[in-house]
Design a protein around this motif. Structure first.
Motif, short mmCIF file in Angstrom:
data_model
loop_
_atom_site.label_atom_id
_atom_site.label_comp_id
_atom_site.label_asym_id
_atom_site.label_seq_id
_atom_site.Cartn_x
_atom_site.Cartn_y
_atom_site.Cartn_z
N UNK A 1 -30.17 -49.49 51.48
CA UNK A 1 -30.37 -50.41 50.36
C UNK A 1 -29.42 -50.07 49.22
N UNK A 2 -28.73 -51.08 48.71
CA UNK A 2 -27.83 -50.87 47.58
C UNK A 2 -28.62 -50.90 46.28
N UNK A 3 -28.25 -49.98 45.37
CA UNK A 3 -28.88 -49.92 44.05
C UNK A 3 -27.79 -49.96 42.99
N UNK A 4 -28.14 -50.57 41.86
CA UNK A 4 -27.21 -50.65 40.73
C UNK A 4 -27.90 -50.09 39.51
N UNK A 5 -27.21 -49.25 38.76
CA UNK A 5 -27.76 -48.66 37.55
C UNK A 5 -27.30 -49.47 36.34
N UNK A 6 -28.25 -49.95 35.56
CA UNK A 6 -27.93 -50.79 34.41
C UNK A 6 -28.54 -50.19 33.15
N UNK A 7 -27.71 -49.83 32.20
CA UNK A 7 -28.20 -49.42 30.88
C UNK A 7 -28.15 -50.66 29.99
N UNK A 8 -29.30 -51.17 29.63
CA UNK A 8 -29.36 -52.46 28.94
C UNK A 8 -30.65 -52.57 28.16
N UNK A 9 -30.89 -53.74 27.58
CA UNK A 9 -32.06 -53.96 26.74
C UNK A 9 -33.30 -54.27 27.57
N UNK A 10 -34.45 -54.04 26.98
CA UNK A 10 -35.72 -54.41 27.63
C UNK A 10 -35.79 -55.91 27.83
N UNK A 11 -35.22 -56.67 26.90
CA UNK A 11 -35.22 -58.14 27.00
C UNK A 11 -34.62 -58.60 28.33
N UNK A 12 -33.52 -57.97 28.72
CA UNK A 12 -32.85 -58.34 29.96
C UNK A 12 -33.78 -58.13 31.16
N UNK A 13 -34.52 -57.04 31.14
CA UNK A 13 -35.46 -56.73 32.22
C UNK A 13 -36.61 -57.72 32.26
N UNK A 14 -37.24 -57.97 31.12
CA UNK A 14 -38.43 -58.83 31.07
C UNK A 14 -38.09 -60.27 31.42
N UNK A 15 -37.00 -60.78 30.89
CA UNK A 15 -36.68 -62.20 31.05
C UNK A 15 -35.79 -62.49 32.26
N UNK A 16 -35.28 -61.44 32.91
CA UNK A 16 -34.47 -61.67 34.10
C UNK A 16 -33.21 -62.47 33.81
N UNK A 17 -32.63 -62.29 32.63
CA UNK A 17 -31.50 -63.12 32.23
C UNK A 17 -30.27 -62.92 33.10
N UNK A 18 -30.16 -61.75 33.72
CA UNK A 18 -28.97 -61.48 34.55
C UNK A 18 -29.30 -61.33 36.03
N UNK A 19 -30.51 -61.71 36.43
CA UNK A 19 -30.92 -61.49 37.81
C UNK A 19 -29.99 -62.18 38.81
N UNK A 20 -29.59 -63.41 38.52
CA UNK A 20 -28.71 -64.13 39.45
C UNK A 20 -27.37 -63.42 39.59
N UNK A 21 -26.84 -62.88 38.49
CA UNK A 21 -25.58 -62.13 38.55
C UNK A 21 -25.76 -60.85 39.35
N UNK A 22 -26.89 -60.18 39.13
CA UNK A 22 -27.15 -58.95 39.88
C UNK A 22 -27.21 -59.23 41.38
#
Length: 327
Positions: free
Chosen positions: A142-163
Motif C-alpha cells: 500500500x502506498x502512503x503519502x505524508x502531508x503536513x497541512x491544516x485540519x481543514x484540509x483533512x475534515x473537508x477533503x478538499x484535496x482528496x481527488x488530487x491525492x
C-alpha cells in the motif's frame, strides 16, 4: 532561482530555507506526477518563467517544513528501523524479515521478507514525455503519502481527488510494488488544537490517517495520455488561448452576499451577510427591504504560483480586488 530575505530572517534559519535537496530534472520533456495534476495554465506558464526570477525565503517555510518531516521519516526507517521497531515492541523474528528498499531480485528470491520502500523515483515514457514520480512510503503493498497541512484540509477533503490521482499515478509507475487498491494519507497537522477535539469530525491527535481508493491502472493510463494530449495542444499557445484556472485551481474562498439598506449604504445590515447562499440573502433583502451586493470570494493560489509574474489572469483579480498580495 535567486533568493531574497526581505523579512530579515536570521542567518541560522535563512540557510535552512535556502537549502534545496529536491532532485530536480532539467529534461525538457520531463513532467513529474505532482506537476501533471496541476492546473493546465499554471503548468504551461510556469515552464515559460526564467529561472532568474527572485523568491523571498519566507515563502519557502511551508515546503521546507514538509521536506524536513519527509527527511526525518526516511532517516528513521533507512538508518534506524531495527532499533525503532524493537522500541515499539515488535518481536525480533519479525524485525529480521524487514528489508528497506530491497531490490526486485531479493524480493523474488526470498518470499519471507517484509519489503518497505521509501522515496523511490520511477519513470515511464509516454507519447514523447517522461512521466516520473517519487512516492513517500510503501508497506504491505500500500502506498502512503505524508502531508503536513491544516485540519481543514483533512475534515473537508478538499484535496482528496488530487491525492487519489497522485497515488494512482504512483501505482501506474510502480505496479510491482504497489499491489493494493487503497492508499493512505498520513496527515501531520500544522494547526491542530487539543482544545477543539470535542468538535464534530475534529481529529483526536496531531496526526491522522485517511484511507482512499485508487483508480484502476487503465483509468490512470487513459487520464495521463489525455492530459498529455491537452498539454501538447496548448504548450506553445499564447496565454489568451489557454483555458483559465477555475475557482478550484484558484483556491477561491466562498462568494459573500451582503444585504444593504440601499445602494448608498456603506455597511451591511445586521444579520445580512451570507456566505455562498444567494437565495438566503435575497429572502432576507425582501423581508427587510434591502438590496443584495455580491462580493466574489478571494483567490489565494495565485500568490504561490511560479507563473505569477507573467500571468495576465492574476492581473484581473488584482485589479478587481479579488487577489491581494498579503501573506
Amino acid at each position: 532561482m535567486e533568493l531574497t530575505n526581505n523579512s530579515n530572517l536570521p542567518l541560522s534559519i535563512s540557510v535552512w530555507l535556502a537549502h534545496d535537496n529536491y532532485d530536480h530534472d532539467d529534461r525538457s520533456n520531463h513532467i513529474s506526477a505532482t506537476s501533471l495534476i496541476k492546473p493546465l495554465k499554471q503548468l504551461i506558464l510556469s515552464n515559460r518563467v526564467e529561472n532568474t526570477a527572485k523568491e523571498d525565503i519566507v515563502g519557502l517555510i511551508p515546503s521546507r517544513m514538509g521536506s524536513a518531516i519527509h527527511d526525518g521519516i526516511e532517516r528513521a526507517w533507512v538508518d534506524h528501523y531495527a532499533e525503532n521497531l524493537k522500541k515499539l515492541g515488535y518481536p525480533q523474528r519479525v524485525i529480521d524479515r524487514v528489508r528497506v528498499n530491497p531490490t526486485a531480485e531479493l524480493v523474488a528470491s526470498d518470499p519471507d521478507i517484509i519489503p518497505i520502500y521509501l522515496e523511490q523515483r520511477a519513470e515511464k515514457e509516454v507519447d514523447g514525455f517522461i512521466i516520473s514520480g517519487k512516492f513517500d512510503f510503501i508497506g504491505d503493498g500500500r502506498v502512503e503519502d505524508f502531508k503536513s497541512t491544516s485540519v481543514y484540509t483533512f475534515i473537508n477533503g478538499t484535496n482528496d481527488e488530487k491525492y487519489i490521482l497522485q497515488g494512482s499515478i504512483y501505482r501506474w509507475l510502480n505496479p510491482e510494488k504497489i499491489t493494493r487498491d487503497d492508499m493512505a494519507i498520513q496527515f501531520i497537522f500544522t494547526d491542530w488544537s487539543g482544545a477543539r477535539t470535542r468538535e464534530p469530525n475534529y481529529p483526536n491527535s496531531r496526526t491522522a490517517e485517511k484511507k482512499l481508493l485508487l483508480q484502476p491502472i487503465k483509468t490512470t493510463d487513459a487520464y495521463i495520455r489525455q492530459r498529455l494530449a491537452t498539454i501538447k495542444k496548448y504548450w506553445d499557445k499564447p496565454e489568451a488561448e489557454i483555458p483559465p484556472c477555475d475557482d478550484e485551481a484558484l483556491w477561491r474562498k466562498p462568494t459573500t452576499y451582503k444585504v444593504y439598506k440601499d445602494d448608498k449604504a456603506k455597511r451591511a445590515m445586521s444579520g445580512g451577510v451570507f456566505n455562498s447562499d444567494h437565495q438566503a440573502a435575497r429572502v432576507f433583502a425582501m423581508q427587510k427591504g434591502g438590496v443584495v451586493k455580491t462580493f466574489p470570494g478571494e483567490v489565494v493560489a495565485c500568490r504561490f504560483c511560479k507563473a505569477f509574474d507573467i500571468c495576465k489572469q492574476k492581473q484581473q483579480y488584482l485589479d478587481s480586488g479579488e487577489l491581494t498580495l498579503r501573506g
